[in-house]
Design an enzyme around this catalytic site. Structure first.
Site, PDB file in Angstrom:
ATOM      1  N   ASN A  14      -5.799  -4.032  -5.797  1.00  0.00           N
ATOM      2  CA  ASN A  14      -7.052  -3.575  -6.399  1.00  0.00           C
ATOM      3  C   ASN A  14      -6.908  -2.204  -7.066  1.00  0.00           C
ATOM      4  OD1 ASN A  14      -6.903  -2.492  -3.645  1.00  0.00           O
ATOM      5  ND2 ASN A  14      -8.983  -1.745  -3.995  1.00  0.00           N
ATOM      6  N   HIS A  15      -5.849  -1.456  -6.752  1.00  0.00           N
ATOM      7  CA  HIS A  15      -5.663  -0.148  -7.388  1.00  0.00           C
ATOM      8  C   HIS A  15      -4.877  -0.237  -8.698  1.00  0.00           C
ATOM      9  CE1 HIS A  15      -7.518   2.583  -4.485  1.00  0.00           C
ATOM     10  NE2 HIS A  15      -7.254   1.610  -3.634  1.00  0.00           N
ATOM     11  N   ASP A  31       0.799  -1.226   0.000  1.00  0.00           N
ATOM     12  CA  ASP A  31       0.000   0.000   0.000  1.00  0.00           C
ATOM     13  C   ASP A  31       0.833   1.278   0.000  1.00  0.00           C
ATOM     14  OD1 ASP A  31      -3.032  -0.844   0.398  1.00  0.00           O
ATOM     15  OD2 ASP A  31      -1.779  -2.212   1.553  1.00  0.00           O
ATOM     16  N   HIS A  54       0.678   3.553  -2.493  1.00  0.00           N
ATOM     17  CA  HIS A  54      -0.279   4.557  -2.973  1.00  0.00           C
ATOM     18  C   HIS A  54       0.365   5.878  -3.398  1.00  0.00           C
ATOM     19  CE1 HIS A  54      -4.096   2.543  -2.517  1.00  0.00           C
ATOM     20  NE2 HIS A  54      -3.753   2.133  -1.296  1.00  0.00           N
ATOM     21  N   ASP A  92      -1.215  -1.949  -4.737  1.00  0.00           N
ATOM     22  CA  ASP A  92      -1.638  -0.587  -4.424  1.00  0.00           C
ATOM     23  C   ASP A  92      -0.467   0.389  -4.497  1.00  0.00           C
ATOM     24  OD1 ASP A  92      -4.059  -1.786  -4.140  1.00  0.00           O
ATOM     25  OD2 ASP A  92      -4.312  -1.326  -2.018  1.00  0.00           O
TER      26      ASP A  92
END
Length: 185
Positions: free
Chosen positions: A127-128, A59, A61, A95
């Site tokens: 999922n991103h 993650d 991001h 992510d």
């Protein structure tokens, strides 16, 4: 066409110095990076088999500072002091994009590492790493990957880069298994 064949990089130059060179239009470099990473990922399984020792991160991001701090505190892929010269694998558990201001930099560095260390750097799909999720993130008023690509590269070049990255994302493994026992997904 790989980064070494692009003709812009001398034998002693690193892939990152080639990518970060300030010669103007970075779209051809991003497209070359994506094509090279896609070629490597096409030859790897949907569940990566990783030998320990491995460091697992998730993650990011688009938070470049956070990723750089991870490298500062935990080192980089390869050999680490005190491990009897056993290679250290790095697993990045999805992510990579959406939300943060430096999404292009983060994914560019991660794909560069995958190219440089194809058997030590593992990039799981989150999922991103999905165009619908990127569009949804933007529609919710956040910095979706599609928006960042267009803001940083312009509409036409941003769209081309976005599509090239998504061709890479389609080949990312869904999970990694460390020593056949620890499932990372």
């Amino acid at each position: 066409q790989g980064w070494k064949e692009a003709g812009e990089c001398g034998a002693s130059d690193s892939i990152l110095s080639w990518l970060l060179g300030g010669d103007g239009d970075c779209l051809p470099k991003l497209l070359t990076l994506c094509a090279t990473a896609e070629s490597i990922l096409q030859g790897q399984p949907i569940v990566s088999e990783v030998e320990a020792p491995a460091k697992i991160f998730g993650d990011i991001h688009g938070q470049l500072r956070d990723m750089l701090l991870l490298f500062h505190f935990y080192g980089g892929p390869g050999r680490e002091e005190g491990t009897d010269d056993v290679p250290i694998s790095f697993i990045f558990n999805g992510d990579f994009v959406d939300r943060g201001r430096h999404q292009l930099e983060v994914i560019t560095i991660l794909l560069s590492l995958k190219i440089l260390y194809p058997e030590l750097v593992w990039l799981n799909r989150g999922n991103h790493e999905d165009r619908n999720q990127n569009m949804k993130t933007t529609a919710q008023g956040h910095l979706g990957f599609n928006r960042i690509c267009e803001e940083e590269l312009g509409f036409a070049s941003g769209h081309r880069a976005f599509e090239a990255f998504h061709r890479v994302f389609a080949w990312l493994p869904l999970a990694a298994r460390v020593n056949g026992r620890i499932l990372v997904l």
